[in-house]
Design a protein around this motif. Structure first.
Motif, PDB file in Angstrom:
ATOM      1  N   ALA A   1      15.093 -17.234  -6.318  1.00 22.01           N
ATOM      2  CA  ALA A   1      15.005 -18.620  -6.794  1.00 22.01           C
ATOM      3  C   ALA A   1      15.820 -19.538  -5.900  1.00 22.01           C
ATOM      4  N   ASP A   2      15.502 -20.790  -5.949  1.00 17.63           N
ATOM      5  CA  ASP A   2      16.222 -21.839  -5.228  1.00 17.63           C
ATOM      6  C   ASP A   2      16.401 -21.507  -3.748  1.00 17.63           C
ATOM      7  N   ILE A   3      15.301 -21.266  -3.069  1.00 18.42           N
ATOM      8  CA  ILE A   3      15.351 -20.955  -1.644  1.00 18.42           C
ATOM      9  C   ILE A   3      15.574 -22.235  -0.856  1.00 18.42           C
ATOM     10  N   THR A   4      16.549 -22.178   0.033  1.00 21.61           N
ATOM     11  CA  THR A   4      16.803 -23.283   0.930  1.00 21.61           C
ATOM     12  C   THR A   4      16.815 -22.738   2.352  1.00 21.61           C
ATOM     13  N   LEU A   5      15.929 -23.248   3.165  1.00 22.51           N
ATOM     14  CA  LEU A   5      15.851 -22.854   4.576  1.00 22.51           C
ATOM     15  C   LEU A   5      16.039 -24.119   5.385  1.00 22.51           C
TER      16      LEU A   5
ATOM     17  N   ASN B   1       0.830  -1.213   0.000  1.00 26.97           N
ATOM     18  CA  ASN B   1       0.000   0.000   0.000  1.00 26.97           C
ATOM     19  C   ASN B   1       0.855   1.250   0.000  1.00 26.97           C
ATOM     20  N   GLU B   2       1.804   1.291   0.918  1.00 21.99           N
ATOM     21  CA  GLU B   2       2.643   2.480   1.085  1.00 21.99           C
ATOM     22  C   GLU B   2       3.397   2.836  -0.188  1.00 21.99           C
ATOM     23  N   TYR B   3       3.934   1.829  -0.862  1.00 20.51           N
ATOM     24  CA  TYR B   3       4.740   2.080  -2.063  1.00 20.51           C
ATOM     25  C   TYR B   3       3.953   1.913  -3.356  1.00 20.51           C
ATOM     26  N   LYS B   4       2.640   1.746  -3.211  1.00 20.36           N
ATOM     27  CA  LYS B   4       1.721   1.670  -4.349  1.00 20.36           C
ATOM     28  C   LYS B   4       2.116   0.595  -5.372  1.00 20.36           C
ATOM     29  N   VAL B   5       2.489  -0.572  -4.858  1.00 22.56           N
ATOM     30  CA  VAL B   5       2.845  -1.696  -5.708  1.00 22.56           C
ATOM     31  C   VAL B   5       1.568  -2.431  -6.087  1.00 22.56           C
ATOM     32  N   GLN B   6       1.373  -2.631  -7.356  1.00 25.07           N
ATOM     33  CA  GLN B   6       0.198  -3.336  -7.856  1.00 25.07           C
ATOM     34  C   GLN B   6       0.584  -4.777  -8.177  1.00 25.07           C
ATOM     35  N   THR B   7      -0.134  -5.731  -7.620  1.00 21.13           N
ATOM     36  CA  THR B   7       0.121  -7.137  -7.913  1.00 21.13           C
ATOM     37  C   THR B   7      -1.137  -7.734  -8.503  1.00 21.13           C
ATOM     38  N   ARG B   8      -0.981  -8.437  -9.576  1.00 18.57           N
ATOM     39  CA  ARG B   8      -2.128  -9.054 -10.222  1.00 18.57           C
ATOM     40  C   ARG B   8      -2.034 -10.581 -10.163  1.00 18.57           C
ATOM     41  N   THR B   9      -0.861 -11.088 -10.107  1.00 15.62           N
ATOM     42  CA  THR B   9      -0.685 -12.534 -10.043  1.00 15.62           C
ATOM     43  C   THR B   9       0.351 -12.871  -8.980  1.00 15.62           C
ATOM     44  N   PRO B  10       0.231 -14.023  -8.372  1.00 13.69           N
ATOM     45  CA  PRO B  10       1.235 -14.417  -7.383  1.00 13.69           C
ATOM     46  C   PRO B  10       2.548 -14.749  -8.082  1.00 13.69           C
ATOM     47  N   PRO B  11       3.654 -14.685  -7.356  1.00 16.85           N
ATOM     48  CA  PRO B  11       4.933 -15.046  -7.969  1.00 16.85           C
ATOM     49  C   PRO B  11       4.944 -16.515  -8.363  1.00 16.85           C
ATOM     50  N   THR B  12       5.662 -16.818  -9.423  1.00 20.96           N
ATOM     51  CA  THR B  12       5.817 -18.199  -9.847  1.00 20.96           C
ATOM     52  C   THR B  12       6.798 -18.880  -8.907  1.00 20.96           C
ATOM     53  N   ARG B  13       6.386 -19.977  -8.345  1.00 21.31           N
ATOM     54  CA  ARG B  13       7.250 -20.688  -7.404  1.00 21.31           C
ATOM     55  C   ARG B  13       7.300 -22.160  -7.783  1.00 21.31           C
ATOM     56  N   MET B  14       8.463 -22.725  -7.574  1.00 22.93           N
ATOM     57  CA  MET B  14       8.617 -24.147  -7.786  1.00 22.93           C
ATOM     58  C   MET B  14       8.097 -24.853  -6.541  1.00 22.93           C
ATOM     59  N   PRO B  15       7.362 -25.932  -6.709  1.00 24.09           N
ATOM     60  CA  PRO B  15       6.895 -26.661  -5.533  1.00 24.09           C
ATOM     61  C   PRO B  15       8.087 -27.194  -4.746  1.00 24.09           C
ATOM     62  N   ALA B  16       7.994 -27.119  -3.449  1.00 24.30           N
ATOM     63  CA  ALA B  16       9.076 -27.606  -2.591  1.00 24.30           C
ATOM     64  C   ALA B  16       8.490 -28.559  -1.559  1.00 24.30           C
ATOM     65  N   ARG B  17       9.274 -29.525  -1.194  1.00 27.61           N
ATOM     66  CA  ARG B  17       8.851 -30.491  -0.186  1.00 27.61           C
ATOM     67  C   ARG B  17       8.733 -29.788   1.155  1.00 27.61           C
ATOM     68  N   VAL B  18       7.684 -30.080   1.902  1.00 34.44           N
ATOM     69  CA  VAL B  18       7.509 -29.535   3.244  1.00 34.44           C
ATOM     70  C   VAL B  18       8.393 -30.345   4.182  1.00 34.44           C
ATOM     71  N   ASP B  19       9.229 -29.643   4.940  1.00 29.77           N
ATOM     72  CA  ASP B  19      10.130 -30.293   5.890  1.00 29.77           C
ATOM     73  C   ASP B  19       9.498 -30.222   7.273  1.00 29.77           C
ATOM     74  N   ASP B  20       8.965 -31.341   7.720  1.00 27.04           N
ATOM     75  CA  ASP B  20       8.360 -31.381   9.046  1.00 27.04           C
ATOM     76  C   ASP B  20       9.102 -32.340   9.977  1.00 27.04           C
TER      77      ASP B  20
ATOM     78  N   SER C   1       8.517 -23.137  -0.243  1.00 24.35           N
ATOM     79  CA  SER C   1       7.761 -22.532  -1.338  1.00 24.35           C
ATOM     80  C   SER C   1       6.964 -21.308  -0.873  1.00 24.35           C
ATOM     81  N   ARG C   2       6.802 -21.114   0.438  1.00 25.35           N
ATOM     82  CA  ARG C   2       6.104 -19.938   0.955  1.00 25.35           C
ATOM     83  C   ARG C   2       7.071 -18.857   1.429  1.00 25.35           C
ATOM     84  N   CYS C   3       8.347 -19.150   1.398  1.00 27.08           N
ATOM     85  CA  CYS C   3       9.369 -18.213   1.877  1.00 27.08           C
ATOM     86  C   CYS C   3       9.495 -17.024   0.920  1.00 27.08           C
ATOM     87  N   ILE C   4       9.592 -15.827   1.481  1.00 29.57           N
ATOM     88  CA  ILE C   4       9.783 -14.624   0.669  1.00 29.57           C
ATOM     89  C   ILE C   4      11.175 -14.032   0.876  1.00 29.57           C
TER      90      ILE C   4
END
Length: 89
Positions: free
Chosen positions: A77-81, A19-38, A48-51
């Motif tokens: 890309a290629d996020i590893t947590l 809102n503050e920076y008036k960024v318009q988003t129309r589609t979510p970012p493209t993300r590669m599916p990642a295995r959930v580590d539980d 895959s939910r990490c920003i």
């Protein structure tokens, strides 16, 4: 309504900044599916939910998280947590 947001952004603290920076988003970012580590008994990692905000790394006083990624075409890309051996829980 102040600006347009994709519904998946509503759960994050990004919405006020968009809102503050008036960024318009129309589609979510493209993300590669990642295995959930539980594997950890208290913490579930969904890369895959990490920003790549580094909040998890900064908030842990035991330096239990390591986050790595690289930038590609203006995005992340290629996020590893991972949970390090220094985790005390």
């Amino acid at each position: 309504m102040q600006g347009f947001y994709h519904h998946s952004l509503a759960k994050f603290d990004l919405r006020p900044l968009l809102n503050e920076y008036k960024v318009q988003t129309r589609t979510p970012p493209t993300r590669m599916p990642a295995r959930v580590d539980d594997a950890h008994r208290f913490i579930t990692i969904e890369s895959s939910r990490c920003i790549a905000c580094h909040r998890c790394v900064r908030v842990c006083e035991f330096n239990a998280f390591s986050l790595s990624y690289h930038e590609q075409e203006g995005g992340v890309a290629d996020i590893t947590l991972a949970i390090n051996a220094s985790c005390v829980s």
